[in-house]
Write an enzyme that holds these catalytic residues in place. Sequence first.
Site, PDB file in Angstrom:
ATOM      1  N   HIS A  78       0.825  -1.208   0.000  1.00 32.23           N
ATOM      2  CA  HIS A  78       0.000   0.000   0.000  1.00 32.23           C
ATOM      3  C   HIS A  78       0.859   1.258   0.000  1.00 32.23           C
ATOM      4  O   HIS A  78       1.918   1.312   0.629  1.00 32.23           O
ATOM      5  CB  HIS A  78      -0.882   0.036   1.246  1.00 32.23           C
ATOM      6  CG  HIS A  78      -2.152  -0.755   1.132  1.00 32.23           C
ATOM      7  ND1 HIS A  78      -3.065  -0.569   0.113  1.00 32.23           N
ATOM      8  CD2 HIS A  78      -2.669  -1.726   1.933  1.00 32.23           C
ATOM      9  CE1 HIS A  78      -4.098  -1.384   0.287  1.00 32.23           C
ATOM     10  NE2 HIS A  78      -3.878  -2.100   1.383  1.00 32.23           N
ATOM     11  N   CYS A 133       0.109   2.489  -4.901  1.00 32.75           N
ATOM     12  CA  CYS A 133      -0.508   3.778  -5.203  1.00 32.75           C
ATOM     13  C   CYS A 133       0.138   4.848  -4.340  1.00 32.75           C
ATOM     14  O   CYS A 133       0.533   4.598  -3.207  1.00 32.75           O
ATOM     15  CB  CYS A 133      -2.002   3.754  -4.899  1.00 32.75           C
ATOM     16  SG  CYS A 133      -2.917   2.426  -5.692  1.00 32.75           S
TER      17      CYS A 133
END
Length: 276
Positions: A78, A133
Amino acid sequence: MTRRALCIGINNYPGTQMDLAGCVNDANDWADELGARGFEVKRLLDAQATKAAMLAGMREVIGAAAAGDMVVITFSGHGTYVPDASGDERDGLDEGLCPYDLKTGGALLDDEIHAIFAARKGGVHLVLISDSCHSGTVTRAAPGGDDDADLPRPRFMPMAAWLPPERLPRAAAGKPAAASTGESPFARAVSRGGGDLLLSGCKEGPNNFSFDARIRGRPNGAFTHFALKALKTLPPTASYADWHAAVTPAALPSASYPQSPQIVGSAAARKRPVFG
């Protein structure tokens, strides 16, 4: 020339309800490819990839490199952002990578990454590969229910999933957080005049995501899967620009994975042979 690599993959994020599935496979896939190309490879997987271990691993691989050496760092997991405490971000948010102990140790911020890479010896070439991301919104990145566990999931960690309420920006209290407009946490580490390169799974800015995918039944990052698949088709003399062109638009974005991989670096760096 000595070649060293650090491959990080994190699926498990305790206490966040935002676990992923393909990141450990990504790290192992990158490590296998780089090992076959003569790199000394260290892996940090799931519980091994605490913030302290990630910092130590980056310092070790960077600190051991001398002029002419190559260092490759891959990260699958993440990405997130946090309120900027130093005042150096125009959007008021610092970008970060999410370690295994995110809830207790915090994110690995772009400022911290930049400081590690800025201390390297002259003439060390970096290749950074980020299948995560670095910007998004709470609503777009919210996890689905059990019935759609096999659907692609953005590799973005909303602030509300791990920061205590008192640390959230005012607009995030009970509302979707504003999206970051900043760069990948790795972007500040790239010396655009020094032959460094960043390959990332998606564009910068709001609503751009790298997806955790399931391809032919196997969990993987969509970018990692197609990047490694494309690499196997290229001749030994292929450049990073050739590699990028073989991934996008040939494979990504697609209907299933609407992401556009990016390449950041000087024109000279893009023309260098892949991992050469």
